[in-house]
Write a protein that holds these residues in place. Sequence first.
Motif, short mmCIF file in Angstrom:
data_model
loop_
_atom_site.label_atom_id
_atom_site.label_comp_id
_atom_site.label_asym_id
_atom_site.label_seq_id
_atom_site.Cartn_x
_atom_site.Cartn_y
_atom_site.Cartn_z
N GLN A 202 40.34 79.31 23.58
CA GLN A 202 40.87 77.98 23.85
C GLN A 202 40.74 77.63 25.33
OE1 GLN A 202 44.87 78.43 22.38
NE2 GLN A 202 44.30 77.86 20.28
N GLU A 203 41.04 78.59 26.19
CA GLU A 203 40.99 78.33 27.62
C GLU A 203 39.55 78.08 28.08
OE1 GLU A 203 43.14 81.70 29.18
OE2 GLU A 203 45.04 80.65 28.99
N TYR A 204 38.59 78.85 27.55
CA TYR A 204 37.20 78.64 27.96
C TYR A 204 36.60 77.39 27.33
CZ TYR A 204 36.71 82.39 31.15
OH TYR A 204 36.86 83.17 32.26
N VAL B 100 32.56 73.24 26.27
CA VAL B 100 31.71 73.72 25.18
C VAL B 100 32.61 74.12 24.01
CG1 VAL B 100 30.13 75.58 24.49
CG2 VAL B 100 29.94 74.58 26.77
N PRO B 101 32.35 73.62 22.79
CA PRO B 101 33.16 74.04 21.64
C PRO B 101 33.04 75.55 21.42
CG PRO B 101 31.72 72.20 21.06
CD PRO B 101 31.31 72.67 22.42
N VAL B 102 34.17 76.21 21.19
CA VAL B 102 34.16 77.65 20.98
C VAL B 102 34.65 77.94 19.57
CG1 VAL B 102 35.12 79.86 21.71
CG2 VAL B 102 34.53 78.14 23.42
N SER C 70 29.50 81.42 21.08
CA SER C 70 29.96 80.21 21.78
C SER C 70 30.99 80.55 22.86
CB SER C 70 30.48 79.16 20.81
OG SER C 70 31.57 79.63 20.05
N LEU C 71 31.78 81.61 22.67
CA LEU C 71 32.71 82.04 23.73
C LEU C 71 31.92 82.55 24.94
CD1 LEU C 71 35.42 82.61 25.01
CD2 LEU C 71 35.60 84.69 23.60
N ILE C 72 30.88 83.32 24.69
CA ILE C 72 30.04 83.80 25.78
C ILE C 72 29.40 82.61 26.50
CG2 ILE C 72 27.91 85.07 26.32
CD1 ILE C 72 28.73 87.03 24.06
N GLU C 73 28.88 81.67 25.73
CA GLU C 73 28.27 80.46 26.30
C GLU C 73 29.28 79.70 27.16
OE1 GLU C 73 25.74 76.97 26.68
OE2 GLU C 73 25.18 78.86 25.76
#
Length: 178
Positions: free
Chosen positions: A32-34, A40-42, A47-50
């Motif tokens: 959520q924080e990233y 960028v949708p996670v 997608s978290l790495i992105e």
Amino acid sequence: LARFDDIAVPSKQIDCVDNEIFHPKFIKKYAQEYQALSGVPVSDELSLIEAFYQSNTDAAFAGFKSMPNRHQCLPQIASEGNIRIITLVREDIASTVASFIVAIDRNTWRRRGGKQKYQLVFGPKYEERAFSHLAYIIQSQRLFDSLPNCIHIKFEDLCKNDFVQLEFVFLKWPLLIL
């Protein structure tokens, strides 16, 4: 690595335990924080790495710590070639097993140097856990050996005053340290 100004790690942006954005207890919070930081949708591991790297585009280097069992896509990440994976292992497997047990018992990997206050003596009480950790370590080593484009480092080498690894001279990749 967090001490260097030109290296971005999660704890410089968010409250992130040991710079492990895939820590099982906190991954939803970090995702959520990233997502908020990067725009960028996670929704999954990639997608978290992105999102992490997207939120650190101004850094000369960016990386986070992880463990191999926290990733479903590790072979895919390694083969894509846009992230450089650094594996960090010990030659002394018994010490690695002991380190896992101590870290789990203390709920942290952190040490502040000096002689270890917590001593572990292998015995029947630790037999099941020791064999479980040993199996994980061997499985991880096999996985590391199969991954392309990795930099492999041994803890023991890092302790040598003359340690230099050629890959670091030209290292301009996002980092994932396992």
